[in-house]
Write a protein that holds these residues in place. Structure first.
Motif, PDB file in Angstrom:
ATOM      1  N   GLN A  40     -16.728  -1.126 -17.038  1.00 44.37           N
ATOM      2  CA  GLN A  40     -16.582  -1.141 -15.584  1.00 44.37           C
ATOM      3  C   GLN A  40     -15.912  -2.423 -15.115  1.00 44.37           C
ATOM      4  OE1 GLN A  40     -19.996  -0.033 -13.086  1.00 44.37           O
ATOM      5  NE2 GLN A  40     -19.602  -1.836 -11.809  1.00 44.37           N
ATOM      6  N   ASP A  41     -16.300  -3.553 -15.705  1.00 42.14           N
ATOM      7  CA  ASP A  41     -15.707  -4.838 -15.308  1.00 42.14           C
ATOM      8  C   ASP A  41     -14.226  -4.894 -15.665  1.00 42.14           C
ATOM      9  OD1 ASP A  41     -18.151  -5.816 -14.330  1.00 42.14           O
ATOM     10  OD2 ASP A  41     -18.755  -6.480 -16.321  1.00 42.14           O
ATOM     11  N   VAL A  42     -13.892  -4.427 -16.858  1.00 36.53           N
ATOM     12  CA  VAL A  42     -12.486  -4.405 -17.283  1.00 36.53           C
ATOM     13  C   VAL A  42     -11.682  -3.477 -16.372  1.00 36.53           C
ATOM     14  CG1 VAL A  42     -10.903  -3.813 -19.154  1.00 36.53           C
ATOM     15  CG2 VAL A  42     -13.076  -4.939 -19.676  1.00 36.53           C
ATOM     16  N   ALA A  43     -12.258  -2.327 -16.027  1.00 37.58           N
ATOM     17  CA  ALA A  43     -11.559  -1.369 -15.170  1.00 37.58           C
ATOM     18  C   ALA A  43     -11.336  -1.932 -13.769  1.00 37.58           C
ATOM     19  CB  ALA A  43     -12.348  -0.059 -15.095  1.00 37.58           C
ATOM     20  N   ILE A  44     -12.341  -2.621 -13.224  1.00 38.38           N
ATOM     21  CA  ILE A  44     -12.209  -3.214 -11.886  1.00 38.38           C
ATOM     22  C   ILE A  44     -11.080  -4.235 -11.865  1.00 38.38           C
ATOM     23  CG2 ILE A  44     -13.323  -4.752 -10.215  1.00 38.38           C
ATOM     24  CD1 ILE A  44     -15.961  -3.318 -10.856  1.00 38.38           C
ATOM     25  N   LEU A  45     -10.993  -5.065 -12.892  1.00 38.72           N
ATOM     26  CA  LEU A  45      -9.938  -6.076 -12.950  1.00 38.72           C
ATOM     27  C   LEU A  45      -8.567  -5.429 -13.124  1.00 38.72           C
ATOM     28  CD1 LEU A  45     -11.657  -8.816 -15.129  1.00 38.72           C
ATOM     29  CD2 LEU A  45     -11.101  -8.953 -12.697  1.00 38.72           C
ATOM     30  N   ALA A  46      -8.490  -4.400 -13.963  1.00 37.21           N
ATOM     31  CA  ALA A  46      -7.208  -3.719 -14.189  1.00 37.21           C
ATOM     32  C   ALA A  46      -6.715  -3.041 -12.917  1.00 37.21           C
ATOM     33  CB  ALA A  46      -7.353  -2.693 -15.316  1.00 37.21           C
ATOM     34  N   VAL A  47      -7.603  -2.334 -12.242  1.00 39.87           N
ATOM     35  CA  VAL A  47      -7.222  -1.650 -10.997  1.00 39.87           C
ATOM     36  C   VAL A  47      -6.847  -2.678  -9.927  1.00 39.87           C
ATOM     37  CG1 VAL A  47      -8.084  -0.210  -9.105  1.00 39.87           C
ATOM     38  CG2 VAL A  47      -8.579   0.419 -11.464  1.00 39.87           C
ATOM     39  N   SER A  48      -7.596  -3.758  -9.851  1.00 38.56           N
ATOM     40  CA  SER A  48      -7.301  -4.807  -8.862  1.00 38.56           C
ATOM     41  C   SER A  48      -5.930  -5.413  -9.109  1.00 38.56           C
ATOM     42  CB  SER A  48      -8.375  -5.903  -8.911  1.00 38.56           C
ATOM     43  OG  SER A  48      -9.644  -5.396  -8.569  1.00 38.56           O
ATOM     44  N   PHE A  49      -5.601  -5.652 -10.373  1.00 33.78           N
ATOM     45  CA  PHE A  49      -4.292  -6.234 -10.689  1.00 33.78           C
ATOM     46  C   PHE A  49      -3.166  -5.293 -10.277  1.00 33.78           C
ATOM     47  CE2 PHE A  49      -0.666  -6.791 -13.572  1.00 33.78           C
ATOM     48  CZ  PHE A  49      -0.327  -8.098 -13.253  1.00 33.78           C
ATOM     49  N   VAL A  50      -3.318  -4.018 -10.579  1.00 34.37           N
ATOM     50  CA  VAL A  50      -2.289  -3.041 -10.208  1.00 34.37           C
ATOM     51  C   VAL A  50      -2.118  -2.989  -8.688  1.00 34.37           C
ATOM     52  CG1 VAL A  50      -1.705  -0.578 -10.194  1.00 34.37           C
ATOM     53  CG2 VAL A  50      -2.571  -1.639 -12.286  1.00 34.37           C
ATOM     54  N   LEU A  51      -3.235  -2.989  -7.969  1.00 35.96           N
ATOM     55  CA  LEU A  51      -3.171  -2.943  -6.502  1.00 35.96           C
ATOM     56  C   LEU A  51      -2.541  -4.208  -5.923  1.00 35.96           C
ATOM     57  CD1 LEU A  51      -6.658  -1.384  -5.627  1.00 35.96           C
ATOM     58  CD2 LEU A  51      -4.419  -0.275  -5.493  1.00 35.96           C
ATOM     59  N   PHE A  52      -2.978  -5.376  -6.401  1.00 36.51           N
ATOM     60  CA  PHE A  52      -2.462  -6.640  -5.864  1.00 36.51           C
ATOM     61  C   PHE A  52      -0.990  -6.846  -6.228  1.00 36.51           C
ATOM     62  CE2 PHE A  52      -7.027  -8.424  -6.285  1.00 36.51           C
ATOM     63  CZ  PHE A  52      -7.393  -7.797  -5.112  1.00 36.51           C
ATOM     64  N   ALA A  53      -0.639  -6.581  -7.486  1.00 40.77           N
ATOM     65  CA  ALA A  53       0.754  -6.757  -7.911  1.00 40.77           C
ATOM     66  C   ALA A  53       1.659  -5.741  -7.217  1.00 40.77           C
ATOM     67  CB  ALA A  53       0.866  -6.617  -9.427  1.00 40.77           C
ATOM     68  N   GLY A  54       1.183  -4.502  -7.099  1.00 38.52           N
ATOM     69  CA  GLY A  54       1.969  -3.485  -6.395  1.00 38.52           C
ATOM     70  C   GLY A  54       2.141  -3.833  -4.931  1.00 38.52           C
ATOM     71  N   GLY A  55       1.058  -4.324  -4.311  1.00 38.53           N
ATOM     72  CA  GLY A  55       1.154  -4.730  -2.912  1.00 38.53           C
ATOM     73  C   GLY A  55       2.094  -5.901  -2.724  1.00 38.53           C
ATOM     74  N   ALA A  56       2.059  -6.851  -3.659  1.00 35.81           N
ATOM     75  CA  ALA A  56       2.952  -8.012  -3.579  1.00 35.81           C
ATOM     76  C   ALA A  56       4.417  -7.584  -3.687  1.00 35.81           C
ATOM     77  CB  ALA A  56       2.606  -9.011  -4.679  1.00 35.81           C
ATOM     78  N   ALA A  57       4.705  -6.693  -4.633  1.00 33.30           N
ATOM     79  CA  ALA A  57       6.085  -6.216  -4.804  1.00 33.30           C
ATOM     80  C   ALA A  57       6.556  -5.448  -3.567  1.00 33.30           C
ATOM     81  CB  ALA A  57       6.177  -5.334  -6.049  1.00 33.30           C
ATOM     82  N   TRP A  58       5.653  -4.637  -2.996  1.00 33.22           N
ATOM     83  CA  TRP A  58       6.018  -3.862  -1.792  1.00 33.22           C
ATOM     84  C   TRP A  58       6.274  -4.794  -0.611  1.00 33.22           C
ATOM     85  CZ3 TRP A  58       3.439  -3.159   2.970  1.00 33.22           C
ATOM     86  CH2 TRP A  58       3.988  -2.177   3.782  1.00 33.22           C
ATOM     87  N   LEU A  59       5.432  -5.800  -0.444  1.00 33.68           N
ATOM     88  CA  LEU A  59       5.623  -6.756   0.645  1.00 33.68           C
ATOM     89  C   LEU A  59       6.905  -7.565   0.455  1.00 33.68           C
ATOM     90  CD1 LEU A  59       1.931  -7.959   0.993  1.00 33.68           C
ATOM     91  CD2 LEU A  59       3.243  -6.768   2.759  1.00 33.68           C
ATOM     92  N   TYR A  60       7.244  -7.869  -0.788  1.00 34.23           N
ATOM     93  CA  TYR A  60       8.492  -8.587  -1.069  1.00 34.23           C
ATOM     94  C   TYR A  60       9.695  -7.742  -0.644  1.00 34.23           C
ATOM     95  CZ  TYR A  60      12.234 -10.834  -3.754  1.00 34.23           C
ATOM     96  OH  TYR A  60      13.398 -11.442  -4.134  1.00 34.23           O
ATOM     97  N   ARG A  61       9.666  -6.460  -1.018  1.00 30.63           N
ATOM     98  CA  ARG A  61      10.778  -5.566  -0.640  1.00 30.63           C
ATOM     99  C   ARG A  61      10.831  -5.394   0.875  1.00 30.63           C
ATOM    100  NH1 ARG A  61       8.908  -2.734  -5.224  1.00 30.63           N
ATOM    101  NH2 ARG A  61       7.771  -1.274  -3.900  1.00 30.63           N
ATOM    102  N   LYS A  62       9.667  -5.261   1.512  1.00 35.12           N
ATOM    103  CA  LYS A  62       9.614  -5.105   2.955  1.00 35.12           C
ATOM    104  C   LYS A  62      10.191  -6.339   3.642  1.00 35.12           C
ATOM    105  CE  LYS A  62       6.349  -4.294   6.752  1.00 35.12           C
ATOM    106  NZ  LYS A  62       4.915  -4.136   7.111  1.00 35.12           N
ATOM    107  N   ASP A  63       9.836  -7.515   3.133  1.00 33.99           N
ATOM    108  CA  ASP A  63      10.346  -8.760   3.694  1.00 33.99           C
ATOM    109  C   ASP A  63      11.852  -8.850   3.500  1.00 33.99           C
ATOM    110  OD1 ASP A  63       9.386 -11.347   4.920  1.00 33.99           O
ATOM    111  OD2 ASP A  63      10.531 -12.150   3.246  1.00 33.99           O
ATOM    112  N   THR A  64      12.351  -8.315   2.386  1.00 33.51           N
ATOM    113  CA  THR A  64      13.790  -8.323   2.131  1.00 33.51           C
ATOM    114  C   THR A  64      14.532  -7.470   3.138  1.00 33.51           C
ATOM    115  OG1 THR A  64      13.395  -8.614  -0.251  1.00 33.51           O
ATOM    116  CG2 THR A  64      15.538  -7.798   0.401  1.00 33.51           C
ATOM    117  N   LEU A  65      13.973  -6.310   3.466  1.00 32.01           N
ATOM    118  CA  LEU A  65      14.618  -5.404   4.409  1.00 32.01           C
ATOM    119  C   LEU A  65      14.639  -5.986   5.823  1.00 32.01           C
ATOM    120  CD1 LEU A  65      13.081  -1.994   3.225  1.00 32.01           C
ATOM    121  CD2 LEU A  65      15.403  -2.846   2.825  1.00 32.01           C
ATOM    122  N   LYS A  66      13.637  -6.824   6.142  1.00 38.91           N
ATOM    123  CA  LYS A  66      13.595  -7.432   7.478  1.00 38.91           C
ATOM    124  C   LYS A  66      14.632  -8.540   7.633  1.00 38.91           C
ATOM    125  CE  LYS A  66       9.564  -8.717   8.873  1.00 38.91           C
ATOM    126  NZ  LYS A  66       8.197  -9.275   8.826  1.00 38.91           N
ATOM    127  N   ALA A  67      14.996  -9.156   6.499  1.00 39.31           N
ATOM    128  CA  ALA A  67      15.905 -10.297   6.549  1.00 39.31           C
ATOM    129  C   ALA A  67      17.328  -9.869   6.926  1.00 39.31           C
ATOM    130  CB  ALA A  67      15.918 -11.017   5.216  1.00 39.31           C
TER     131      ALA A  67
END
Length: 246
Positions: free
Chosen positions: A219-246
């Motif tokens: 459960q602990d390993v799964a929580i960390l893995a899912v969190s990483f995917v969510l945070f990294a995916g969110g970071a990449a999406w926000l980066y692209r969104k910020d690029t489109l605004k520029a």
């Protein structure tokens, strides 16, 4: 991307204030919290001595400080200064930027982990097998990538003025509720039920399983893995969104 990683590491090493809070501060907190306790003082409901318990907590806290605080504020400032806009003119893709920030932050977090271990062994006589020291270092270091990705996401989510209070709320909230500052066994039952799903709780639980000689819980390993995917995916999406605004 390799050049960007080297640049980020060099910049972080030149920031004395950042190095103090990410490297020296966790070790000082460990000595303060452990106090006069020795290896005969046990943490109720966990089976670890108090110094051993807080060694993992403060090593995890130090890594969290290095990757979360460092990434979020630096990225917000880079966006305001125009540095990120300049990077968009290069062939570096969004995922490359996120990976570079995450990887460089993880490299900086390693000294904070090692110094807490050295202080715990030298001052509080914490003794573990060689494989446990190596496994602890690897687990806490790799686990810090989760929070490095979160730092990138916050850096793109908040403006330069708002990033610090937002980061501090997330930083202290995750640290306290995740059991890095005190055992979650002291929490009310309803709060324990919430805490066990937080990535910081799972993060510290990896180290404590190794200290007990057990295999980390799935459960602990799964929580960390899912969190990483969510945070990294969110970071990449926000980066692209910020690029489109520029």
């Amino acid at each position: 991307m390799n050049n960007l990683i080297r640049l980020e590491i060099t910049r972080a090493l030149r920031n004395r204030k950042f190095l103090f809070f990410s490297v020296v501060y966790p070790s000082a907190l460990f000595l303060l919290i452990a106090g006069s306790a020795d290896n005969t003082t046990k943490v109720q409901g966990i089976g670890l001595s108090l110094p051993t318990f807080f060694m993992v907590s403060m090593a995890s806290f130090g890594a969290l400080t290095a990757v979360l605080m460092g990434n979020s504020e630096r990225i917000a400032k880079e966006r305001e200064s125009g540095w990120v806009r300049q990077l968009r003119l290069t062939p570096l893709p969004g995922r490359g930027y996120v990976l570079a920030k995450t990887a460089s932050a993880a490299v900086i977090s390693l000294p904070s982990i090692v110094i807490v271990f050295v202080v715990a062994a030298a001052v509080k006589d914490v003794r573990l097998d060689a494989w446990q020291w190596l496994a602890l270092t690897g687990a806490i270091w790799v686990g810090s990538l989760v929070f490095a990705a979160l730092g990138v996401a916050i850096g793109y989510l908040a403006s330069g003025d708002a990033v610090r209070p937002i980061t501090m709320i997330v930083y202290f909230g995750l640290s306290m509720l995740g059991g890095l500052w005190m055992p979650t066994t002291t929490f009310p039952e309803w709060l324990q039920d919430i805490a066990k799903w937080l990535p910081t709780h799972a993060y510290a639980a990896l180290g404590r399983s190794i200290e007990l000689g057990d295999v980390p819980k799935a459960q602990d390993v799964a929580i960390l893995a899912v969190s990483f995917v969510l945070f990294a995916g969110g970071a990449a999406w926000l980066y692209r969104k910020d690029t489109l605004k520029a």
